[in-house]
Design a protein around this motif. Structure first.
Motif, short mmCIF file in Angstrom:
data_model
loop_
_atom_site.label_atom_id
_atom_site.label_comp_id
_atom_site.label_asym_id
_atom_site.label_seq_id
_atom_site.Cartn_x
_atom_site.Cartn_y
_atom_site.Cartn_z
N HIS A 42 -17.48 -14.10 -35.79
CA HIS A 42 -16.73 -15.32 -36.08
C HIS A 42 -15.27 -15.16 -35.68
CE1 HIS A 42 -20.01 -17.34 -38.07
NE2 HIS A 42 -20.28 -16.23 -38.74
N SER A 43 -14.63 -16.31 -35.50
CA SER A 43 -13.22 -16.33 -35.11
C SER A 43 -12.38 -15.48 -36.07
CB SER A 43 -12.74 -17.79 -35.13
OG SER A 43 -11.41 -17.82 -34.76
N GLY A 44 -11.52 -14.65 -35.50
CA GLY A 44 -10.61 -13.86 -36.32
C GLY A 44 -11.20 -12.55 -36.83
N CYS A 45 -12.42 -12.20 -36.37
CA CYS A 45 -13.02 -10.98 -36.94
C CYS A 45 -12.46 -9.71 -36.31
CB CYS A 45 -14.54 -11.02 -36.81
SG CYS A 45 -15.14 -10.78 -35.15
N GLY A 46 -11.87 -9.83 -35.12
CA GLY A 46 -11.26 -8.63 -34.55
C GLY A 46 -11.77 -8.25 -33.16
N LYS A 47 -12.43 -9.20 -32.50
CA LYS A 47 -12.99 -8.91 -31.17
C LYS A 47 -11.88 -8.59 -30.17
CE LYS A 47 -14.95 -13.02 -31.16
NZ LYS A 47 -14.58 -13.48 -32.50
N SER A 48 -10.85 -9.46 -30.12
CA SER A 48 -9.77 -9.22 -29.15
C SER A 48 -9.00 -7.95 -29.52
CB SER A 48 -8.79 -10.40 -29.12
OG SER A 48 -9.46 -11.55 -28.67
N THR A 49 -8.85 -7.71 -30.82
CA THR A 49 -8.16 -6.49 -31.25
C THR A 49 -8.88 -5.27 -30.68
OG1 THR A 49 -7.45 -7.61 -33.26
CG2 THR A 49 -7.42 -5.20 -33.31
N LEU A 50 -10.20 -5.29 -30.74
CA LEU A 50 -10.99 -4.16 -30.23
C LEU A 50 -10.89 -4.06 -28.71
CD1 LEU A 50 -12.86 -1.85 -30.91
CD2 LEU A 50 -14.78 -3.44 -30.98
N THR A 196 -17.65 -12.84 -26.56
CA THR A 196 -18.14 -14.21 -26.47
C THR A 196 -18.37 -14.79 -27.87
OG1 THR A 196 -19.84 -15.64 -25.52
CG2 THR A 196 -20.56 -13.46 -26.23
N HIS A 197 -18.35 -16.14 -27.94
CA HIS A 197 -18.73 -16.84 -29.18
C HIS A 197 -20.11 -17.45 -29.00
CE1 HIS A 197 -14.33 -17.23 -30.19
NE2 HIS A 197 -14.86 -16.85 -31.32
N ASP A 198 -20.65 -17.27 -27.79
CA ASP A 198 -21.84 -18.04 -27.41
C ASP A 198 -23.07 -17.12 -27.48
OD1 ASP A 198 -23.87 -19.18 -25.92
OD2 ASP A 198 -22.50 -20.12 -24.48
N1 LIG Z 1 -0.35 -8.42 -33.96
C1 LIG Z 1 -0.96 -8.83 -35.06
N2 LIG Z 1 -0.31 -8.87 -36.24
C2 LIG Z 1 -0.92 -9.26 -37.37
N3 LIG Z 1 -2.23 -9.64 -37.43
C3 LIG Z 1 -2.91 -9.65 -36.30
C4 LIG Z 1 -2.34 -9.24 -35.05
N4 LIG Z 1 -3.29 -9.34 -34.09
C5 LIG Z 1 -4.40 -9.79 -34.71
N5 LIG Z 1 -4.19 -9.97 -36.02
C6 LIG Z 1 -5.18 -10.40 -37.02
O1 LIG Z 1 -6.32 -9.58 -36.89
C7 LIG Z 1 -7.50 -10.34 -37.04
C8 LIG Z 1 -8.37 -10.20 -35.81
O2 LIG Z 1 -7.77 -10.93 -34.73
P1 LIG Z 1 -8.47 -11.04 -33.31
O3 LIG Z 1 -7.60 -11.85 -32.43
O4 LIG Z 1 -8.84 -9.69 -32.85
O5 LIG Z 1 -9.80 -11.84 -33.68
P2 LIG Z 1 -10.93 -12.44 -32.71
O6 LIG Z 1 -12.23 -12.06 -33.29
O7 LIG Z 1 -10.65 -12.05 -31.31
O8 LIG Z 1 -10.66 -14.01 -32.90
P3 LIG Z 1 -11.02 -15.26 -31.94
O9 LIG Z 1 -12.50 -15.25 -31.80
O10 LIG Z 1 -10.52 -16.43 -32.74
O11 LIG Z 1 -10.28 -15.05 -30.67
C9 LIG Z 1 -7.06 -11.77 -37.33
O12 LIG Z 1 -7.07 -11.97 -38.72
C10 LIG Z 1 -5.65 -11.82 -36.78
O13 LIG Z 1 -4.89 -12.76 -37.49
#
Ligand SMILES: Nc1ncnc2c1ncn2[C@@H]1O[C@H](COP(=O)(O)OP(=O)(O)OP(=O)(O)O)[C@@H](O)[C@H]1O
Length: 262
Positions: A42-50, A196-198
């Protein structure tokens, strides 16, 4: 086989005005050479962070990431990145956008003629040879995304990292590009990590689908091995019971086991 990417007990914390935020908690994944792995959640779970950690755009708070046995401590040409919004330079043509990356990586290793052939070859791979001299505003969203993929491939990456590469495209263009990526992967054996979200995209493209739990402190909850034969055809899969079972497993994870409050 030795994994090309090793993610070992990786956690990521961010300092925020509200205090420390734990985005990822102890994620461990091995990715094999030539594998296509998708990250879904789901959105915001941390995919882009990883993905940013694998790209070396950020460094982990804890744990280690390795690419080809070397610790990832920054971006590198062996890890090509494609973002949702193509990120082409608007004042350069299709050809020049790819050329910029090629010159950066291969100056001194290839002659000018070799570089020209290599740039053209990569644009041919994504079927963009007809628009070499067009600027980004003169081509469609799908075409821009193709150029972004060509630019990443032209750096001869061992791993292609794609952050929702088709998210902004209409369904038909998206399908064409998914097929193009599967075709390129089959020919080049590139390792691909895709966000992906799909659910359909995840099952169609992947050898494994990493399903992420909701944050904070997100991690990989389940891993689905997709044993569908390649090459895969979306039309044939529409009638394939195995495909539907895989799809069902991802849907159950996302909407029953780890449903997110609206
Ligand atoms: N630089 C940052 N500082 C503080 N919080 C952050 C930072 N980068 C990401 N987050 C938080 O970490 C969590 C994961 O963010 P991330 O962008 O990795 O999610 P995501 O799964 O890629 O979301 P989406 O599908 O909406 O793109 C979110 O709660 C976001 O708010």
């Amino acid at each position: 086989m030795k994994p090309i990417i090793q993610i070992q007990n990786v956690s990521q914390r961010f300092d925020t005005p509200q205090g420390e935020f734990v985005a990822l908690h102890q994620v461990s994944i091995d990715i094999q050479p030539g594998e296509t792995v998708s990250l879904i959640g789901h959105s915001g779970c941390g995919k882009s962070t990883l993905l940013n950690l694998i790209a070396g755009l950020t460094l982990p708070s804890d744990g280690v990431l390795l690419c080809d046995n070397r610790q990832i401590d920054g971006p590198g040409p062996e890890r090509g990145v494609v973002f949702q919004n193509h990120s082409l330079l608007p004042w350069l043509t299709t050809y020049e956008n790819v050329a910029l990356a090629v010159h950066q990586v291969f100056r001194g290793q290839m002659t000018r003629a070799e570089m020209r052939d290599w740039i053209e070859h990569n644009l041919e791979l994504v079927h963009m040879s007809h628009a070499l001299h067009k600027r980004p505003h003169e081509i469609s969203g799908g075409m821009k995304q193709r150029v972004g993929i060509a630019r990443a491939l032209a750096m001869k990456p061992k791993v292609l990292l794609m952050d929702e590469p088709f998210g902004a495209l209409d369904a038909l263009t998206r399908a064409h590009l998914q097929d193009a990526v599967m075709d390129i992967q089959r020919r080049l054996h590139t390792t691909i990590v895709l966000i992906t979200h799909d659910v359909d995209e995840a099952v169609l493209l992947s050898d494994r689908v990493m399903m992420m739990t909701n944050g904070p402190a997100a991690t990989v909850g389940e891993v689905l091995q997709v044993a569908l034969e390649r090459p895969r055809s979306r039309v044939a899969l529409a009638d394939d019971p195995a495909y539907h079972r895989y799809r069902q497993q991802v849907l159950t994870f996302l909407y029953e086991k780890h449903a997110k409050a609206a």
